[in-house]
Motif scaffolding. Structure first.
Motif, PDB file in Angstrom:
ATOM      1  N   GLN A   1      42.463  45.400  43.651  1.00  0.00           N
ATOM      2  CA  GLN A   1      41.328  45.009  42.814  1.00  0.00           C
ATOM      3  C   GLN A   1      41.130  43.507  42.754  1.00  0.00           C
ATOM      4  N   ALA A   2      42.144  42.733  43.103  1.00  0.00           N
ATOM      5  CA  ALA A   2      42.014  41.276  42.966  1.00  0.00           C
ATOM      6  C   ALA A   2      42.986  40.558  43.877  1.00  0.00           C
ATOM      7  N   ASP A   3      42.559  39.404  44.398  1.00  0.00           N
ATOM      8  CA  ASP A   3      43.465  38.568  45.181  1.00  0.00           C
ATOM      9  C   ASP A   3      44.455  37.865  44.264  1.00  0.00           C
TER      10      ASP A   3
ATOM     11  N   LYS B   1      34.860  37.856  38.728  1.00  0.00           N
ATOM     12  CA  LYS B   1      34.698  38.846  39.793  1.00  0.00           C
ATOM     13  C   LYS B   1      33.804  38.226  40.853  1.00  0.00           C
ATOM     14  N   ASP B   2      34.265  38.263  42.086  1.00  0.00           N
ATOM     15  CA  ASP B   2      33.518  37.689  43.208  1.00  0.00           C
ATOM     16  C   ASP B   2      33.102  36.248  42.930  1.00  0.00           C
ATOM     17  N   GLY B   3      33.998  35.491  42.296  1.00  0.00           N
ATOM     18  CA  GLY B   3      33.751  34.083  42.038  1.00  0.00           C
ATOM     19  C   GLY B   3      32.842  33.780  40.867  1.00  0.00           C
ATOM     20  N   LYS B   4      32.382  34.809  40.168  1.00  0.00           N
ATOM     21  CA  LYS B   4      31.496  34.606  39.019  1.00  0.00           C
ATOM     22  C   LYS B   4      32.212  34.999  37.735  1.00  0.00           C
TER      23      LYS B   4
ATOM     24  N   LYS C   1      32.241  47.084  38.396  1.00  0.00           N
ATOM     25  CA  LYS C   1      31.993  47.826  39.654  1.00  0.00           C
ATOM     26  C   LYS C   1      31.867  46.851  40.782  1.00  0.00           C
TER      27      LYS C   1
END
Length: 104
Positions: free
Chosen positions: A25-27, A77-80, A104
């Motif tokens: 789910q996450a780096d 999430k995704d840099g935001k 999501k």
């Protein structure tokens, strides 16, 4: 920050939280940012943490993200930036998990 009593109290809970989030789910699952070079490094909770990445000398990043008090918890999430929590209470761990489930 190493001088922040709430940050020290929060660290074991956040380590537990990080262990509950699947790696896919996450780096970077949970990261602590410290404005100085070493104020967290000698703290026992930091030494014991298994799932947390520590960023030292992160003052520029903290300023960029508007961190004005400790602790500040941010979820990206995704840099935001998705959510920000100020201060600390044990309920934050549950709130963060719930927010993660709903992303999501």
């Amino acid at each position: 920050a190493g001088f922040c009593g709430w940050c020290k109290k929060m660290l074991p809970y956040m380590d537990e939280l990080a262990g509950q989030v699947p790696a896919e789910q996450a780096d970077v699952i949970v990261a602590f940012m410290d404005g100085s070079s070493a104020s967290l490094v000698n703290l026992e909770p930091v030494k014991a943490a298994k799932n947390i990445k520590i960023y030292f000398n992160a003052m520029g990043l903290m300023e960029e993200q508007g961190v004005g008090g400790f602790p500040t918890i941010m979820l990206f999430k995704d840099g935001k930036k998705v959510e920000t929590w100020h201060g600390y209470s044990p309920e934050h761990v549950g709130n963060i998990l719930e927010t993660l489930k709903n992303l999501k």
